[in-house]
Design a protein around this motif. Structure first.
Motif, PDB file in Angstrom:
ATOM      1  N   ALA A 103       0.837  -1.198   0.000  1.00  0.00           N
ATOM      2  CA  ALA A 103       0.000   0.000   0.000  1.00  0.00           C
ATOM      3  C   ALA A 103       0.878   1.255   0.000  1.00  0.00           C
ATOM      4  N   ASP A 104       0.347   2.348  -0.564  1.00  0.00           N
ATOM      5  CA  ASP A 104       1.063   3.622  -0.604  1.00  0.00           C
ATOM      6  C   ASP A 104       1.103   4.220   0.802  1.00  0.00           C
ATOM      7  N   LEU A 105       2.286   4.319   1.364  1.00  0.00           N
ATOM      8  CA  LEU A 105       2.441   4.786   2.746  1.00  0.00           C
ATOM      9  C   LEU A 105       2.826   6.256   2.828  1.00  0.00           C
ATOM     10  N   SER A 106       2.797   6.977   1.708  1.00  0.00           N
ATOM     11  CA  SER A 106       3.283   8.360   1.710  1.00  0.00           C
ATOM     12  C   SER A 106       2.459   9.254   2.630  1.00  0.00           C
ATOM     13  N   GLY A 107       1.139   9.043   2.676  1.00  0.00           N
ATOM     14  CA  GLY A 107       0.296   9.850   3.556  1.00  0.00           C
ATOM     15  C   GLY A 107       0.620   9.608   5.016  1.00  0.00           C
ATOM     16  N   LEU A 108       0.876   8.347   5.376  1.00  0.00           N
ATOM     17  CA  LEU A 108       1.244   8.017   6.746  1.00  0.00           C
ATOM     18  C   LEU A 108       2.601   8.618   7.108  1.00  0.00           C
ATOM     19  N   GLN A 109       3.545   8.522   6.183  1.00  0.00           N
ATOM     20  CA  GLN A 109       4.890   9.043   6.442  1.00  0.00           C
ATOM     21  C   GLN A 109       4.869  10.557   6.607  1.00  0.00           C
ATOM     22  N   ALA A 110       4.025  11.242   5.796  1.00  0.00           N
ATOM     23  CA  ALA A 110       3.921  12.698   5.902  1.00  0.00           C
ATOM     24  C   ALA A 110       3.314  13.100   7.243  1.00  0.00           C
ATOM     25  N   ALA A 111       2.258  12.390   7.675  1.00  0.00           N
ATOM     26  CA  ALA A 111       1.633  12.687   8.965  1.00  0.00           C
ATOM     27  C   ALA A 111       2.595  12.431  10.116  1.00  0.00           C
ATOM     28  N   LEU A 112       3.390  11.370   9.999  1.00  0.00           N
ATOM     29  CA  LEU A 112       4.358  11.041  11.046  1.00  0.00           C
ATOM     30  C   LEU A 112       5.443  12.109  11.141  1.00  0.00           C
ATOM     31  N   GLU A 113       5.856  12.648   9.999  1.00  0.00           N
ATOM     32  CA  GLU A 113       6.871  13.695  10.000  1.00  0.00           C
ATOM     33  C   GLU A 113       6.333  14.961  10.659  1.00  0.00           C
ATOM     34  N   VAL A 114       5.081  15.314  10.368  1.00  0.00           N
ATOM     35  CA  VAL A 114       4.454  16.470  11.028  1.00  0.00           C
ATOM     36  C   VAL A 114       4.375  16.226  12.537  1.00  0.00           C
ATOM     37  N   MET A 115       4.068  14.981  12.914  1.00  0.00           N
ATOM     38  CA  MET A 115       3.981  14.619  14.320  1.00  0.00           C
ATOM     39  C   MET A 115       5.327  14.820  15.014  1.00  0.00           C
ATOM     40  N   ARG A 116       6.402  14.400  14.350  1.00  0.00           N
ATOM     41  CA  ARG A 116       7.746  14.563  14.926  1.00  0.00           C
ATOM     42  C   ARG A 116       8.078  16.043  15.139  1.00  0.00           C
ATOM     43  N   LYS A 117       7.831  16.858  14.106  1.00  0.00           N
ATOM     44  CA  LYS A 117       8.163  18.279  14.187  1.00  0.00           C
ATOM     45  C   LYS A 117       7.307  18.978  15.236  1.00  0.00           C
TER      46      LYS A 117
END
Length: 211
Positions: A103-117
């Motif tokens: 599955a395309d995980l780009s949306g999850l990875q983007a949300a996780l990066e925002v979460m980190r910041k």
């Protein structure tokens, strides 16, 4: 759409964003009255775009129109909260059963990066928004768009419930905990293993999807 309509639309968006942030950050209390005259002055807009923004907030379950008493921040009873969590769990289980490897995980990875910041910046509302977006992205991978829309509406109302506790949570929770839990959830989704995803979701605790 003419210039006047564009300006009115942008004013609605402005009011919607400001008011939803105030409500979901815990700066307003459940049941607190929202007085039109005060809001138009504070936001610098007329009543028409304000009323449209309040209508949209009511659709999201963040405010309530009370006959002859105006508008107030929505309240949730214990039964409301319990039922919302039950609906959330049912929707999650149905959606993740249809997630497949690759599955395309780009949306999850983007949300996780925002979460980190957001965690590094200590912005509790942005963290909560990123958590909600992450979970919506997980459910979206199940392929049912209508289910995803319903699921996000449930999470928004639960975020309203959690907003009351945002300050208390900041005192007792280690900010990085939420990031680590979502990293584990991302790894489970990457495997496409429904049981692993459900297990990772359960690790968030039976009563919260926030840190």
């Amino acid at each position: 759409m003419g210039d006047g309509e564009l300006e009115s639309h942008s004013l609605v968006d402005l009011a919607l964003d400001r008011l939803s942030r105030e409500i979901l950050s815990g700066r307003t209390d459940p049941g607190e009255r929202l007085v039109e005259e005060q809001l138009t002055r504070r936001l610098g807009i007329s009543r028409a775009p304000l009323r449209e923004a309040l209508r949209l907030l009511a659709q999201q379950g963040l405010v309530e129109h009370i006959p002859r008493r105006g508008v107030r921040v929505a309240t949730l009873s214990d039964d409301d909260v319990r039922e919302l969590y039950e609906v959330r769990d049912v929707l999650e289980r149905h959606a993740v059963a249809n997630i497949r490897p690759g599955a395309d995980l780009s949306g999850l990875q983007a949300a996780l990066e925002v979460m980190r910041k957001s965690t590094e910046a200590g912005d509790r509302l942005a963290i909560a928004d990123a958590h909600r977006r992450f979970h919506v992205e997980v459910v979206t991978l199940g392929g049912n768009r209508q289910l995803s829309v319903l699921y996000e509406s449930v999470l928004v109302r639960l975020q309203l419930y959690m907003a009351v506790n945002l300050r208390r949570e900041a005192e007792v929770a280690e900010p990085s905990d939420g990031v680590h839990r979502h990293e584990r959830l991302l790894a489970a989704v990457a495997l496409g293993d429904a049981n692993a995803i459900i297990s990772a979701l359960s690790a968030h605790g039976a009563r919260t999807y926030l840190p």
